[in-house]
Design an enzyme around this catalytic site. Structure first.
Site, short mmCIF file in Angstrom:
data_model
loop_
_atom_site.label_atom_id
_atom_site.label_comp_id
_atom_site.label_asym_id
_atom_site.label_seq_id
_atom_site.Cartn_x
_atom_site.Cartn_y
_atom_site.Cartn_z
N SER A 95 -6.20 7.27 -39.89
CA SER A 95 -5.01 6.30 -39.90
C SER A 95 -4.31 5.97 -41.18
O SER A 95 -3.63 7.01 -41.72
CB SER A 95 -5.82 5.03 -39.62
N ASP A 237 1.79 3.44 -39.81
CA ASP A 237 0.87 3.79 -40.59
C ASP A 237 0.72 5.22 -40.40
O ASP A 237 1.67 6.02 -39.20
CB ASP A 237 -0.34 3.11 -40.55
N ASP A 241 -0.10 3.92 -34.89
CA ASP A 241 -0.77 2.78 -33.96
C ASP A 241 -0.24 1.55 -34.26
O ASP A 241 -0.19 0.50 -33.50
CB ASP A 241 -2.05 2.80 -33.51
#
Ligand code: MG
Length: 449
Positions: A95, A237, A241
């Protein structure tokens, strides 16, 4: 061995997250999630290594792998949701973490993030010797090239794309050199938006800026939105998501404000009656939703918890203040590009974002941190809760106390010996004083234990 944290298995690649770990993990995931697994990754330089090892592990227990390549996490989740023969999924991403990190996140057969029980089953197997299948029964890899297009097409079908096309928007997109480099520019093109993309190179070393879409990391985006007279700035990011926004006048829109603005638009458009957020969310969401005749449902912190609650209570929209936006009309997971498309629709129906921002009620939030050993966390929360038994108390995640003019949340960190103390009020002094009072009460309670 406990391996899954709040965001899957994460660590520095070739150190904690080694090929050996990924291979062994692949066997366990194949055993638990079944015979057909879809897999995708973000742009990190170590993704090919991790996905090769993980695929080998999966195939060695007879699982077939559908390799979607570099796509956002929600594109993988949608692909799994829409293909019923797929029994589960794996996203290789860390992430927003720095480029030396990578991670493994597991997805259930319905496209939602694996619940903790399923992760426990995978972890439990890790310490065992998982038997492999005979040579004739090993799995294979099928490369899938249309997941990005399917995701974009699905989003276009869920918003008023014709009106967006007619509006002639100009948008600046910041992909953080991550998984959205193909999909979000493609989405903007499909929506007839004049889009200028920055940090759109999938180099895997994230040289543009750190891939957490915080205000400090988005100074280039803010400047470009103002310089180009754009209607909107969009930032994702690393695995896309999440989605955060810059208004046309260059102001960063906090996650809480974005939740409020999008709630107002969606409650009017879809006519639903509730929005789900966590107990750490600003009252700006509740007051905005109430002004539209809707209700807010509160949950503990964590996007899978919000997603599951939305499915159970029928909320049309939900999310977290970090840019995680969940749309029931599309799928029950954080959905960065869907957030971007719905925000364009929202500007069309509710007006330019600077005016929408100014129309929101103003709240002040103060955050403090207190030390607390893990073994005392529960006792401290119980003690402070009993001191305020006459107040409106919520024990869903730590301790939240609601007052007539604000609220306080004392929330234990899941990973560190710490508590976070949040205090919010419409009055800045009240928010600050109350945060200090509760910090002192916390420290004095802890010192007596
Ligand atoms: Mg993410």
């Amino acid at each position: 061995m406990r391996m899954f944290g709040t965001n899957g298995v994460r660590g520095i690649a070739n150190e904690y997250l080694s090929c050996e770990l990924a291979l062994r993990m692949g066997r366990c995931i194949g055993k638990v999630l079944g015979p057909r697994i879809a897999m995708a990754c973000d742009t990190r330089v170590t993704s090919d290594m991790i996905r090769s090892a993980l695929s080998a592990g999966l195939m060695s227990v007879g699982t077939d792998v559908l390799d979607l390549g570099v796509v956002p996490t929600p594109a993988l989740q949608l692909y799994i949701k829409e293909h019923h023969e797929i029994t589960g999924g794996v996203m290789i991403t860390a992430s927003h973490n720095p480029p030396e990190f990578n991670g493994i996140k597991c997805i259930s057969g319905d496209g939602t993030e694996c619940p903790p029980e399923e992760e426990r089953r995978i972890e439990d197997l890790y310490d065992e010797d998982v038997p492999t299948v005979g040579w004739k029964d090993v799995g294979s890899i099928l490369r899938i090239s249309n997941a990005a297009e399917d995701y974009v097409r699905s989003i276009v079908s869920k918003v008023d794309s014709e009106s967006i096309k007619e509006a002639g928007f100009t948008v600046v997109v910041d992909c953080a050199n991550g998984a959205s480099v193909e999909t979000t520019p493609m989405l903007m093109k499909e929506l007839g938006v004049r889009a200028i993309t920055i940090n759109g190179n999938p180099q895997g070393e994230f040289p543009g800026h750190p891939s957490e879409p915080t205000e400090d990391n988005l100074s280039a985006l803010k400047k470009m939105v103002v310089d180009l007279g754009a209607d909107l700035g969009i930032a994702h990011d690393g695995d896309a998501d999440r989605c955060v926004f810059i208004a046309g006048d260059g102001r960063y829109i906090s996650g809480d404000a974005a939740l409020a603005i999008l709630s107002r638009h969606l409650l009017k458009k879809e006519g639903g009656n509730s929005v789900t957020v966590t107990v750490a969310t600003s009252a700006v969401v509740e007051s905005t939703v109430a002004s539209c005749g809707g209700d807010v449902v509160y949950t503990a912190v964590g996007s899978p918890i919000v997603s599951r609650a939305m499915r159970d209570n029928g909320s049309i929209f939900g999310g977290e203040e970090n840019g995680g936006l969940i749309f029931a009309s599309h799928q029950y997971c954080r959905d960065g590009a869907m957030g971007a498309a719905v925000m364009l629709e929202c500007i069309l129906s509710e007006g330019p974002l600077p005016e929408q921002l100014d129309s929101l009620p103003r709240y002040y939030t103060v955050k403090k941190t207190a030390y607390c050993p893990d073994e005392l966390k529960q006792t401290v929360t119980d003690e402070i809760s009993s001191n305020h038994a006459d107040c409106k108390i919520n024990r869903m995640d730590g301790l939240r106390i609601d007052f007539d003019d604000g609220w306080v949340l004392l929330r234990p960190s899941g990973t560190e010996p710490k508590y976070r103390i949040y205090s919010e009020s419409r009055d800045r002094d009240t928010a600050e004083q109350r945060a200090q009072v509760f910090l002192e009460e916390f420290e004095s309670t802890l010192s007596r234990l």
